[in-house]
Design an enzyme around this catalytic site. Structure first.
Site, mmCIF file in Angstrom:
data_model
loop_
_atom_site.group_PDB
_atom_site.id
_atom_site.type_symbol
_atom_site.label_atom_id
_atom_site.label_comp_id
_atom_site.label_asym_id
_atom_site.label_seq_id
_atom_site.Cartn_x
_atom_site.Cartn_y
_atom_site.Cartn_z
ATOM 1 N N PHE A 165 54.694 34.307 15.833
ATOM 2 C CA PHE A 165 54.416 34.531 17.251
ATOM 3 C C PHE A 165 55.672 34.746 18.085
ATOM 4 C CE2 PHE A 165 55.387 29.987 17.334
ATOM 5 C CZ PHE A 165 56.123 29.878 18.506
ATOM 6 N N SER A 242 57.034 30.293 9.084
ATOM 7 C CA SER A 242 57.570 28.993 8.685
ATOM 8 C C SER A 242 57.790 28.951 7.167
ATOM 9 C CB SER A 242 56.589 27.897 9.103
ATOM 10 O OG SER A 242 55.321 28.167 8.547
ATOM 11 N N CYS A 297 64.192 31.410 15.249
ATOM 12 C CA CYS A 297 64.706 30.990 13.944
ATOM 13 C C CYS A 297 66.220 30.945 13.974
ATOM 14 C CB CYS A 297 64.218 31.899 12.836
ATOM 15 S SG CYS A 297 64.914 33.539 12.945
ATOM 16 N N GLU A 396 62.552 21.173 11.247
ATOM 17 C CA GLU A 396 62.512 22.182 12.304
ATOM 18 C C GLU A 396 61.527 21.722 13.381
ATOM 19 O OE1 GLU A 396 60.692 26.080 11.395
ATOM 20 O OE2 GLU A 396 62.272 26.993 12.603
HETATM 21 P P1 NAD Z 1 53.587 30.454 10.890
HETATM 22 O O1 NAD Z 1 54.174 30.298 9.549
HETATM 23 O O2 NAD Z 1 52.663 29.401 11.382
HETATM 24 O O3 NAD Z 1 52.739 31.826 10.982
HETATM 25 C C1 NAD Z 1 53.308 33.049 10.598
HETATM 26 C C2 NAD Z 1 52.207 33.982 10.105
HETATM 27 O O4 NAD Z 1 51.597 33.417 8.940
HETATM 28 C C3 NAD Z 1 51.094 34.215 11.114
HETATM 29 O O5 NAD Z 1 50.745 35.570 11.099
HETATM 30 C C4 NAD Z 1 49.960 33.327 10.601
HETATM 31 O O6 NAD Z 1 48.693 33.863 10.873
HETATM 32 C C5 NAD Z 1 50.199 33.276 9.114
HETATM 33 N N1 NAD Z 1 49.806 31.998 8.519
HETATM 34 C C6 NAD Z 1 49.921 30.767 9.094
HETATM 35 N N2 NAD Z 1 49.490 29.811 8.232
HETATM 36 C C7 NAD Z 1 49.106 30.441 7.106
HETATM 37 C C8 NAD Z 1 48.573 30.002 5.864
HETATM 38 N N3 NAD Z 1 48.355 28.719 5.617
HETATM 39 N N4 NAD Z 1 48.279 30.929 4.930
HETATM 40 C C9 NAD Z 1 48.507 32.235 5.153
HETATM 41 N N5 NAD Z 1 49.010 32.708 6.322
HETATM 42 C C10 NAD Z 1 49.309 31.837 7.284
HETATM 43 O O7 NAD Z 1 54.810 30.677 11.899
HETATM 44 P P2 NAD Z 1 54.795 30.775 13.499
HETATM 45 O O8 NAD Z 1 54.497 29.442 14.062
HETATM 46 O O9 NAD Z 1 53.983 31.933 13.938
HETATM 47 O O10 NAD Z 1 56.326 31.148 13.751
HETATM 48 C C11 NAD Z 1 57.347 30.201 13.805
HETATM 49 C C12 NAD Z 1 58.075 30.082 12.484
HETATM 50 O O11 NAD Z 1 58.612 31.342 12.095
HETATM 51 C C13 NAD Z 1 59.272 29.145 12.577
HETATM 52 O O12 NAD Z 1 59.326 28.358 11.419
HETATM 53 C C14 NAD Z 1 60.458 30.105 12.636
HETATM 54 O O13 NAD Z 1 61.690 29.549 12.210
HETATM 55 C C15 NAD Z 1 59.989 31.197 11.751
HETATM 56 N N6 NAD Z 1 60.697 32.451 11.970
HETATM 57 C C16 NAD Z 1 61.579 32.843 11.015
HETATM 58 C C17 NAD Z 1 62.314 34.000 11.191
HETATM 59 C C18 NAD Z 1 63.310 34.434 10.154
HETATM 60 O O14 NAD Z 1 63.731 35.579 10.166
HETATM 61 N N7 NAD Z 1 63.722 33.572 9.234
HETATM 62 C C19 NAD Z 1 62.120 34.780 12.349
HETATM 63 C C20 NAD Z 1 61.181 34.353 13.292
HETATM 64 C C21 NAD Z 1 60.469 33.179 13.081
#
Ligand code: NAD
Length: 496
Positions: A165, A242, A297, A396
């Protein structure tokens, strides 16, 4: 704002949600107002998106790369023309400040510009005369028939992108522009928390001339993700989110035979040396810790004060954080906006409680500052005297909570930082070339900032997280992206 009704974008069209699916209400995080609904279990729609992408692949891959990139040039111009509209959409759907939202769009446009260079980046290699065949047609003057070899980069087919998001416009643009410029077709599953930004971003690509089916959006939750990443017609999966979900996606997609690149979570350290420029430190640390309300991130969430740096660092950070205006992102002078949703607010408040129980000192308590009456707000929070091993420094938090650790020496600070399971970013503030160089050589992090609080790479470089911040081999952006979205086809030829 009226409730949005388009929920997917497939085959060149906005598609409305079938009435039977589970839905999540999208809210404006600054006001709590419901601004849309997103279907969660849209499995049949996901199938339709993959089918549209599969059907479009052959003709798109055969379209000359120069033509594909002309669409990218037009798209870049359209993004510039719609810059204000997209930034305003981010402010209302995600809650960023307007300045942060504009940064999200700008860094996304960088990726589109990079994709315009696909013709150069996608070039293969060739080596003539790797051998001579003397069994046929040997001629005296040539000494035999030459054998040549070449390696062409070819697209994979249907690629899938799953995005978080926190950068609703930019992170999808890390993925699909290079994927489609290289000749692939794409299905994007954006975060269910910010779906309208993704749909609008993709709609504009079609206004730029992208053929129907090349790029599709299906919204949904985990069930849709799991369906897409194991789908028979999908060749590759790009994920950002994540670490827990990254690990799940990587193992599931890999087991299903897909190539996968999975960017994960982070806990980023910033070392502050006593000789650092104090104004630059305060600006850099505050921007890194509290920019985007800590939901990056590349958020610096731990500052290590080395030697006696804590004496000036702690009071100056508290003063600067206290001065941030906490308000909705479109308000004048706003310094920090809300968290994405109520669940995130509760998580951050829980971690502040944990920090207190662990014995860290609350130098600034974000629960006690003047906050807007509606919305998912928590004020900037600073813990001092945090020790390695505490939960607030190991995990985190993804919110506006900065932990300050004190260490006597540079080497002790580097060792503390390197304990982390994550390795996205490491930052040092110093005026010593020696300290900067020593930090750079020993820091176990893929993105290093030297007197820079958020060392986000430009799109020409890969976004290079290490350790649990990345699972895979090829990162997003840079040449890695071209390698991820293509495979080599080797030709060995002789002409008799
Ligand atoms: P999230 O992992 O909750 O969700 C990311 C995506 O995965 C969404 O599209 C969601 O629908 C999907 N998803 C969630 N749970 C799932 C599951 N159990 N099975 C399959 N798909 C699933 O992450 P968020 O809260 O949207 O974003 C924040 C996280 O993203 C933080 O941990 C942040 O550090 C990370 N992030 C990393 C980078 C990078 O480049 N390393 C960049 C931006 C954000």
């Amino acid at each position: 704002m009226t409730t949005a009704t388009a929920h997917h974008f497939i085959g060149g069209k906005r598609i409305d949600r079938p009435g039977t699916e589970n839905v999540l209400s999208n809210i404006n995080p600054a006001t709590g107002e419901v601004i849309g609904q997103v279907p969660l279990d849209s499995i049949t729609t996901a199938d339709a998106a993959v089918e549209a992408a599969r059907a479009a692949f052959a003709s798109w891959a055969a379209t000359p790369i120069g033509e594909r990139c002309q669409i990218m040039f037009r798209y870049k111009a359209l993004l510039e023309a719609h810059f204000d509209e997209l930034a305003a959409m981010i402010v209302s759907e995600h809650g960023k400040t307007m300045a942060e939202a504009r940064g999200d769009v700008r860094r996304g446009i960088d990726c589109v510009e990079f994709a315009c260079a696909a013709p150069t980046l996608m070039m293969g290699r060739s080596l003539p005369q790797i051998a001579v065949s003397s069994s046929f047609c040997r001629t005296e003057d040539e000494g035999g028939v030459g054998i040549d070899s070449s390696a062409d980069r070819v697209p994979l087919g249907v690629c899938v992108g799953i995005t978080p998001f926190n950068f609703p416009i930019m992170v999808p643009l890390w993925m699909w522009p290079m994927a489609v410029a290289c000749g692939n077709t794409f299905v994007l599953k954006p975060s269910e928390k910010v779906p309208q930004c993704a749909i609008r971003e993709v709609e504009l690509a079609h206004e730029a001339g992208l053929p129907d089916g090349v790029l599709n959006v299906v919204t949904g939750g985990p069930a849709v993700v799991d369906h897409l990443i194991t789908h028979d017609d999908v060749k590759a999966v790009s994920f950002v989110g994540s670490t827990k979900v990254a690990a799940h996606i990587h193992s599931t997609a890999s087991a299903a035979g897909k190539r996968a690149q999975c960017m994960g979570g982070a806990k980023n350290y910033m070392l502050v040396m006593p000789d650092a420029n104090q104004d630059a430190v305060v600006e850099g640390v505050i921007g890194s810790a509290f920019g985007n309300t800590g939901q990056r991130c590349l958020a610096g969430s731990v500052a290590i004060a080395v030697g006696d740096a804590a004496e000036w660092l702690v009071p100056r950070l508290v003063e600067a954080a206290n001065a941030l205006k906490i308000a909705a992102g479109d308000q004048p002078g706003v310094g920090m906006g809300p968290l994405i949703d109520e669940a995130s607010r509760e998580r951050v408040l829980r971690y502040i409680g944990i920090g207190e129980e662990e014995g860290a000192i609350l130098a600034l308590d974000g629960r006690n500052v003047d906050l807007p009456r509606t919305g998912c707000f928590v004020g900037p929070t600073i813990f001092d005297n945090v020790r390695p091993g505490m939960q607030i420094v190991e995990e985190e938090i993804f919110g506006p909570v900065l932990s300050i650790v004190r260490e006597e020496t540079l080497d002790a600070a580097i060792a503390t930082m390197n304990r982390s399971r994550y390795g996205n970013m490491g930052v040092i503030f110093t005026s010593s070339g020696y300290a900067a160089r020593r930090f750079r050589s020993h820091a176990q992090a893929g993105m290093i900032g030297i007197n820079v609080g958020v060392p986000a790479p430009m799109a020409v470089f890969p976004f290079s997280g290490w350790k649990d911040s990345f699972i895979g081999t090829l990162h997003a952006n840079g040449e890695d992206a071209v390698r991820f979205y293509t495979e080599f086809q080797i030709t060995v030829s002789r002409w008799l």
